[in-house]
Design an enzyme around this catalytic site. Sequence first.
Site, PDB file in Angstrom:
ATOM      1  N   ARG A  68      29.239  27.842 -20.321  1.00  0.00           N
ATOM      2  CA  ARG A  68      28.544  28.178 -19.314  1.00  0.00           C
ATOM      3  C   ARG A  68      27.411  28.822 -19.719  1.00  0.00           C
ATOM      4  O   ARG A  68      26.060  28.604 -19.457  1.00  0.00           O
ATOM      5  CB  ARG A  68      28.979  28.815 -17.796  1.00  0.00           C
ATOM      6  N   TYR A 120       7.173  17.280  -4.944  1.00  0.00           N
ATOM      7  CA  TYR A 120       8.161  16.572  -4.734  1.00  0.00           C
ATOM      8  C   TYR A 120       8.984  16.859  -3.492  1.00  0.00           C
ATOM      9  O   TYR A 120       9.430  18.085  -3.149  1.00  0.00           O
ATOM     10  CB  TYR A 120       9.105  16.775  -6.073  1.00  0.00           C
ATOM     11  N   ASP A 192       5.769  21.376 -12.543  1.00  0.00           N
ATOM     12  CA  ASP A 192       6.676  20.272 -12.527  1.00  0.00           C
ATOM     13  C   ASP A 192       6.122  19.027 -13.368  1.00  0.00           C
ATOM     14  O   ASP A 192       5.026  18.361 -12.752  1.00  0.00           O
ATOM     15  CB  ASP A 192       7.108  19.800 -11.122  1.00  0.00           C
ATOM     16  N   LYS A 217      14.324  11.225 -15.091  1.00  0.00           N
ATOM     17  CA  LYS A 217      13.285  10.217 -15.289  1.00  0.00           C
ATOM     18  C   LYS A 217      12.941   9.931 -16.539  1.00  0.00           C
ATOM     19  O   LYS A 217      13.784   9.128 -17.430  1.00  0.00           O
ATOM     20  CB  LYS A 217      11.993  10.763 -14.481  1.00  0.00           C
TER      21      LYS A 217
HETATM   22  C1  PLP Z   1      13.469  13.494  -9.265  1.00  0.00           C
HETATM   23  C2  PLP Z   1      12.586  14.748  -9.614  1.00  0.00           C
HETATM   24  C3  PLP Z   1      12.957  16.203  -9.058  1.00  0.00           C
HETATM   25  C4  PLP Z   1      14.371  16.439  -8.837  1.00  0.00           C
HETATM   26  O1  PLP Z   1      15.163  15.963  -9.960  1.00  0.00           O
HETATM   27  P1  PLP Z   1      16.655  15.563 -10.008  1.00  0.00           P
HETATM   28  O2  PLP Z   1      17.025  15.593 -11.399  1.00  0.00           O
HETATM   29  O3  PLP Z   1      16.756  14.304  -9.261  1.00  0.00           O
HETATM   30  O4  PLP Z   1      17.424  16.671  -9.306  1.00  0.00           O
HETATM   31  C5  PLP Z   1      11.944  17.023  -9.270  1.00  0.00           C
HETATM   32  N1  PLP Z   1      10.434  16.739  -9.440  1.00  0.00           N
HETATM   33  C6  PLP Z   1      10.153  15.571  -9.569  1.00  0.00           C
HETATM   34  C7  PLP Z   1       8.714  15.303  -9.641  1.00  0.00           C
HETATM   35  C8  PLP Z   1      10.838  14.481  -9.587  1.00  0.00           C
HETATM   36  O5  PLP Z   1      10.480  13.327  -9.667  1.00  0.00           O
END
Ligand code: PLP
Length: 403
Positions: A68, A120, A192, A217
């Site tokens: 962890r 998001y 982000d 992504k």
């Molecule tokens: C998908 C996404 C998230 C969340 O990520 P997960 O891996 O699905 O938990 C946060 N910010 C953006 C811009 C995203 O596209």
Amino acid sequence: MKIVKYYFVIQKVMKDATTGRQYSLETAAVHGGNQIDEATGAVNVPIYQTSTYKQDGLGRNRGFEYSRTGNPTRKVLEDLVADLEGGRHGFAFASGMAAINTVLSLFRSGDRILISRNVYGGTYRILDKVFSNFGFNYTILKSEDAADLERAFSPDVKALIIESPANPLMTVTDIRRFSNMAHEHGAVVIVDNTFMTPYLQRPLELGADIVVHSGTKYLGGHSDLVAGLAVVNDDAIAERLAFLQNATGGILQPFDSFLLIRGIKTLPVRMDRHVSNAERIAGYLLSSPDVSKVYYPGLDSDPGHEICFKQARNGGAMLSFELSEGHDLNRFFESLNLISLAESLGGAESLICHPSSMTHASIPPEIRKTIGISEGLIRLSPGIEAVEDIIDDLEHALKESRR
Ligand SMILES: *Cc1c(COP(=O)(O)O)cnc(C)c1O
């Protein structure tokens, strides 16, 4: 002609510790985080599928005690993403939301967080439905205008969360300008960077303090894992994040760390194709009578174009559009063959979604309306297929959707 000062420079991002030689981002994607396994010379990072590590004596370990807290496969990924973002410390989590959850845990009750209006959906939800129970406050910014940001500051504001381009209208925020303003008010800037990736945009260089990612992504790039990342430069924030990562435990597993390292190796070549496909598709949609509006900062006509091209390599690969009057949304989605109707983005395959019922369903309809997410909005994540095939599929579905 307007003169745009491009401050996104393709720099040498990684320094070889032994030779001192500097490498570009494309090279860092393949070699960053020092991926050679010291024990065997394996050119790929082994999956250290272990929970614990034998200690040589009391208080004497070889850098790892418990998985962890730290794991060698995860560590390579964490160093790799730090190299790519130009930060000193990287952290890998079980999902993008686990990364955001941990970053938000840096703050305390009574603090206020400012968020982009097109943030998001999950970031909005965790603030509205989870952190609000612990006395956190948040304010949604009215626009991407500096004047609206200035008005939103109050003494309790401790952080600003921005996305640029932001989902799903691809609205662009001036990261450098907003970071400077937030710093004047003593607020931490969190960007982000999921939609752009460090190959296209590097927020720490623009003044941000913390970069977060959904590794699910483009970084993973193959729609086969869920992961999250955070990168910082500041040692004190890093120390606290390491503490929180261990204390709250939302870490990325060794196998998924390996998959993400593997995906990142091809990030630059994949992004080049995603972006050129997006540019061609945006041009096609713009000229189609079946489409009333296209949102894509890569288009000269887009309101965010100039700022986007000042702070990023290009307009990215995500775009949204609206069907013209008299077109049936259901018929459109049902008539697609190649492009999958699905949540998520950034995979090798083209994905399409309906933000108001899917990605942004957790945002109440009244708020969705004020932030411009209409019922007819469609978001497309072009994959790396032949662009002609993607356009043919869209053309067919647009034709079928005419009522
Ligand atoms: C998908 C996404 C998230 C969340 O990520 P997960 O891996 O699905 O938990 C946060 N910010 C953006 C811009 C995203 O596209």
